[in-house]
Design a protein around this motif. Structure first.
Motif, PDB file in Angstrom:
ATOM      1  N   ALA A  16       0.868  -1.256  -0.179  1.00  0.00           N
ATOM      2  CA  ALA A  16       0.062  -0.075   0.000  1.00  0.00           C
ATOM      3  C   ALA A  16       0.850   1.179   0.140  1.00  0.00           C
ATOM      4  CB  ALA A  16      -1.071   0.157   1.035  1.00  0.00           C
ATOM      5  N   SER A  17       1.941   1.270   0.741  1.00  0.00           N
ATOM      6  CA  SER A  17       2.941   2.309   0.877  1.00  0.00           C
ATOM      7  C   SER A  17       3.384   2.875  -0.677  1.00  0.00           C
ATOM      8  CB  SER A  17       3.979   2.135   1.654  1.00  0.00           C
ATOM      9  OG  SER A  17       3.712   2.053   2.974  1.00  0.00           O
ATOM     10  N   GLU A  18       3.796   1.759  -1.314  1.00  0.00           N
ATOM     11  CA  GLU A  18       4.524   1.658  -2.695  1.00  0.00           C
ATOM     12  C   GLU A  18       3.111   2.346  -3.722  1.00  0.00           C
ATOM     13  OE1 GLU A  18       5.914  -1.815  -3.809  1.00  0.00           O
ATOM     14  OE2 GLU A  18       7.228  -2.092  -1.996  1.00  0.00           O
ATOM     15  N   ILE A  19       1.857   1.820  -3.489  1.00  0.00           N
ATOM     16  CA  ILE A  19       0.834   2.291  -4.424  1.00  0.00           C
ATOM     17  C   ILE A  19       0.311   3.811  -4.030  1.00  0.00           C
ATOM     18  CG2 ILE A  19      -1.367   1.924  -5.366  1.00  0.00           C
ATOM     19  CD1 ILE A  19       0.659  -0.200  -6.235  1.00  0.00           C
ATOM     20  N   PHE A  20       0.243   3.751  -2.895  1.00  0.00           N
ATOM     21  CA  PHE A  20      -0.101   5.382  -2.539  1.00  0.00           C
ATOM     22  C   PHE A  20       0.840   6.443  -2.973  1.00  0.00           C
ATOM     23  CE2 PHE A  20      -2.951   3.281   0.987  1.00  0.00           C
ATOM     24  CZ  PHE A  20      -4.162   3.746   0.590  1.00  0.00           C
ATOM     25  N   ALA A  21       2.236   5.839  -2.730  1.00  0.00           N
ATOM     26  CA  ALA A  21       3.316   6.875  -3.085  1.00  0.00           C
ATOM     27  C   ALA A  21       3.161   7.260  -4.670  1.00  0.00           C
ATOM     28  CB  ALA A  21       4.408   6.341  -2.681  1.00  0.00           C
ATOM     29  N   ASP A  22       2.898   6.139  -5.481  1.00  0.00           N
ATOM     30  CA  ASP A  22       2.795   6.309  -6.939  1.00  0.00           C
ATOM     31  C   ASP A  22       1.512   7.154  -7.217  1.00  0.00           C
ATOM     32  OD1 ASP A  22       5.476   5.311  -6.941  1.00  0.00           O
ATOM     33  OD2 ASP A  22       4.592   3.069  -7.490  1.00  0.00           O
ATOM     34  N   GLN A  23       0.447   6.754  -6.933  1.00  0.00           N
ATOM     35  CA  GLN A  23      -0.833   7.105  -7.452  1.00  0.00           C
ATOM     36  C   GLN A  23      -1.577   8.216  -6.538  1.00  0.00           C
ATOM     37  OE1 GLN A  23      -3.040   3.568  -8.416  1.00  0.00           O
ATOM     38  NE2 GLN A  23      -1.194   2.474  -9.440  1.00  0.00           N
ATOM     39  N   GLY A  24      -1.262   8.340  -5.332  1.00  0.00           N
ATOM     40  CA  GLY A  24      -1.967   9.128  -4.526  1.00  0.00           C
ATOM     41  C   GLY A  24      -3.183   8.246  -3.840  1.00  0.00           C
ATOM     42  N   TYR A  25      -3.800   8.938  -3.090  1.00  0.00           N
ATOM     43  CA  TYR A  25      -4.742   8.268  -2.217  1.00  0.00           C
ATOM     44  C   TYR A  25      -5.990   7.940  -3.308  1.00  0.00           C
ATOM     45  CZ  TYR A  25      -8.780   7.420   1.297  1.00  0.00           C
ATOM     46  OH  TYR A  25      -9.662   6.908   1.891  1.00  0.00           O
ATOM     47  N   ALA A  26      -6.679   8.966  -3.804  1.00  0.00           N
ATOM     48  CA  ALA A  26      -7.729   8.818  -4.646  1.00  0.00           C
ATOM     49  C   ALA A  26      -7.871   7.786  -5.957  1.00  0.00           C
ATOM     50  CB  ALA A  26      -7.985  10.343  -5.298  1.00  0.00           C
ATOM     51  N   ILE A 108       0.833  15.901   3.392  1.00  0.00           N
ATOM     52  CA  ILE A 108       1.023  17.307   3.998  1.00  0.00           C
ATOM     53  C   ILE A 108       1.010  18.421   2.929  1.00  0.00           C
ATOM     54  CG2 ILE A 108       2.889  18.658   5.244  1.00  0.00           C
ATOM     55  CD1 ILE A 108       1.198  16.423   7.130  1.00  0.00           C
ATOM     56  N   MET A 109       1.666  18.150   1.837  1.00  0.00           N
ATOM     57  CA  MET A 109       1.652  18.967   0.903  1.00  0.00           C
ATOM     58  C   MET A 109       0.348  19.353   0.288  1.00  0.00           C
ATOM     59  SD  MET A 109       5.102  18.367  -1.382  1.00  0.00           S
ATOM     60  CE  MET A 109       4.912  16.653  -1.598  1.00  0.00           C
ATOM     61  N   HIS A 110      -0.571  18.324   0.354  1.00  0.00           N
ATOM     62  CA  HIS A 110      -1.965  18.639  -0.094  1.00  0.00           C
ATOM     63  C   HIS A 110      -2.818  19.170   1.106  1.00  0.00           C
ATOM     64  CE1 HIS A 110      -0.573  16.396  -3.360  1.00  0.00           C
ATOM     65  NE2 HIS A 110      -1.541  16.772  -4.211  1.00  0.00           N
ATOM     66  N   GLY A 111      -2.630  19.562   2.243  1.00  0.00           N
ATOM     67  CA  GLY A 111      -3.225  19.911   3.242  1.00  0.00           C
ATOM     68  C   GLY A 111      -3.616  19.297   4.315  1.00  0.00           C
ATOM     69  N   ALA A 112      -3.047  18.030   4.108  1.00  0.00           N
ATOM     70  CA  ALA A 112      -3.445  16.935   5.193  1.00  0.00           C
ATOM     71  C   ALA A 112      -4.857  16.511   5.208  1.00  0.00           C
ATOM     72  CB  ALA A 112      -2.744  17.219   6.522  1.00  0.00           C
ATOM     73  N   PRO A 113      -5.730  16.173   4.127  1.00  0.00           N
ATOM     74  CA  PRO A 113      -6.859  16.248   4.229  1.00  0.00           C
ATOM     75  C   PRO A 113      -7.312  14.713   4.766  1.00  0.00           C
ATOM     76  CG  PRO A 113      -6.026  15.803   2.003  1.00  0.00           C
ATOM     77  CD  PRO A 113      -5.132  16.445   2.596  1.00  0.00           C
ATOM     78  N   HIS A 114      -6.451  13.639   4.806  1.00  0.00           N
ATOM     79  CA  HIS A 114      -6.887  12.427   5.356  1.00  0.00           C
ATOM     80  C   HIS A 114      -6.085  12.248   6.403  1.00  0.00           C
ATOM     81  CE1 HIS A 114      -8.739  11.741   1.433  1.00  0.00           C
ATOM     82  NE2 HIS A 114      -7.850  11.961   0.880  1.00  0.00           N
ATOM     83  N   LEU A 115      -5.081  13.186   7.060  1.00  0.00           N
ATOM     84  CA  LEU A 115      -4.543  12.832   8.112  1.00  0.00           C
ATOM     85  C   LEU A 115      -5.397  12.864   9.541  1.00  0.00           C
ATOM     86  CD1 LEU A 115      -1.414  12.611   9.190  1.00  0.00           C
ATOM     87  CD2 LEU A 115      -1.632  15.028   9.809  1.00  0.00           C
ATOM     88  N   PRO A 116      -5.239  11.715  10.151  1.00  0.00           N
ATOM     89  CA  PRO A 116      -6.263  11.626  11.413  1.00  0.00           C
ATOM     90  C   PRO A 116      -5.910  12.503  12.534  1.00  0.00           C
ATOM     91  CG  PRO A 116      -5.322   9.554  10.631  1.00  0.00           C
ATOM     92  CD  PRO A 116      -4.678  10.676   9.900  1.00  0.00           C
ATOM     93  N   GLU A 117      -6.946  13.276  13.105  1.00  0.00           N
ATOM     94  CA  GLU A 117      -6.536  14.499  13.946  1.00  0.00           C
ATOM     95  C   GLU A 117      -5.751  13.997  15.059  1.00  0.00           C
ATOM     96  OE1 GLU A 117      -6.969  18.136  15.199  1.00  0.00           O
ATOM     97  OE2 GLU A 117      -7.680  17.517  13.701  1.00  0.00           O
ATOM     98  N   ASP A 118      -6.035  12.786  15.523  1.00  0.00           N
ATOM     99  CA  ASP A 118      -5.046  12.270  16.845  1.00  0.00           C
ATOM    100  C   ASP A 118      -3.649  12.343  16.520  1.00  0.00           C
ATOM    101  OD1 ASP A 118      -5.979  10.109  15.125  1.00  0.00           O
ATOM    102  OD2 ASP A 118      -5.015   8.578  16.687  1.00  0.00           O
ATOM    103  N   ILE A 119      -3.543  11.793  15.186  1.00  0.00           N
ATOM    104  CA  ILE A 119      -1.903  11.722  14.517  1.00  0.00           C
ATOM    105  C   ILE A 119      -1.235  13.117  14.450  1.00  0.00           C
ATOM    106  CG2 ILE A 119      -0.366  11.474  12.609  1.00  0.00           C
ATOM    107  CD1 ILE A 119      -1.951   8.830  12.485  1.00  0.00           C
ATOM    108  N   ALA A 120      -2.204  14.149  13.976  1.00  0.00           N
ATOM    109  CA  ALA A 120      -1.850  15.620  13.809  1.00  0.00           C
ATOM    110  C   ALA A 120      -1.227  16.133  15.277  1.00  0.00           C
ATOM    111  CB  ALA A 120      -2.863  16.288  13.060  1.00  0.00           C
ATOM    112  N   GLU A 121      -2.348  15.854  16.199  1.00  0.00           N
ATOM    113  CA  GLU A 121      -2.205  16.478  17.778  1.00  0.00           C
ATOM    114  C   GLU A 121      -0.558  16.078  18.244  1.00  0.00           C
ATOM    115  OE1 GLU A 121      -5.644  15.391  19.880  1.00  0.00           O
ATOM    116  OE2 GLU A 121      -6.747  16.773  18.818  1.00  0.00           O
TER     117      GLU A 121
END
Length: 209
Positions: A16-26, A108-121
């Motif tokens: 998943a890390s490899e695919i998300f890195a290559d293609q993005g979340y969406a 982060i560069m895309h404004g952290a739209p999927h970053l969980p709040e607890d991780i951001a904190e």
């Protein structure tokens, strides 16, 4: 968790890390992750339930070592020691988690739209602690009066570049992959520049030891 289950989870997170890195979340599809992991598609849902949960696990796979890398700021009062340990730990994260690091950087560069709040904190708390420690060293005369935030920004950018810009590094160095000695040299050189550039002095306790 059984050894097989743990192994499968690790395979899925790596794929998943490899695919998300290559293609993005969406653009990422679960079927593509399953193929990369060499597992049936239902296995992905069995272990992670959803793409969102899997993405969070990928983010956590790099966030945990990033948070751990900052532990010297909590445990040691000598700036030279702490900064050297922090730089080496951050370089190691880029070395060992290059794809997850790219996923995190893209988030982060895309404004952290999927970053969980607890991780951001957690990350904000770590940043505040690290900045406060740097300011303490400055107040004690152990460092030049640099801006703590901008020093951290510099450290983040210079260490994470070894994951995020691996293609460029490969082209410039003529190496398909960096060796351990390359990473060691990067950590040593960056440490030297930071310590000298910020006028870092060893604390009395460190000198006495």
């Amino acid at each position: 968790m059984s050894r097989i289950s743990e192994h499968n989870r690790e395979l899925i997170i790596q794929a998943a890390s490899e695919i998300f890195a290559d293609q993005g979340y969406a653009a990422t599809k679960i079927i593509d992750i399953a193929k990369r992991a060499g597992l049936p598609k239902p296995n992905i849902y069995y272990y992670f339930k959803s793409k969102e949960n899997l993405y969070r696990s990928v983010i956590e796979s790099v966030i945990d070592p990033l948070l751990q890398a900052a532990q010297p700021f909590y445990e040691n009062g000598d700036p030279a020691t702490v900064l050297a340990q922090y730089i080496r730990a951050k370089i190691k994260v880029s070395q060992q988690h290059p794809h997850a690091s790219k996923v995190f950087a893209s988030e982060i560069m895309h404004g952290a739209p999927h970053l969980p709040e607890d991780i951001a904190e957690k990350m904000m708390e770590q940043t505040l602690q690290s900045s406060s420690k740097i300011q303490d060293w400055i107040d004690q005369g152990l460092m030049d009066p640099v801006d703590p935030h901008h020093l951290l920004f510099t450290l983040w950018a210079s260490t994470q570049t070894y994951a995020d810009f691996d293609w460029q590094i490969s082209k410039v160095t003529g190496k398909e992959k960096m060796s351990q000695s390359d990473y060691d040299l990067a950590a040593e050189q960056l440490t030297q520049m930071i310590l000298k550039g910020c006028g870092v002095q060893r604390s009395k306790a460190a000198k006495a030891g």
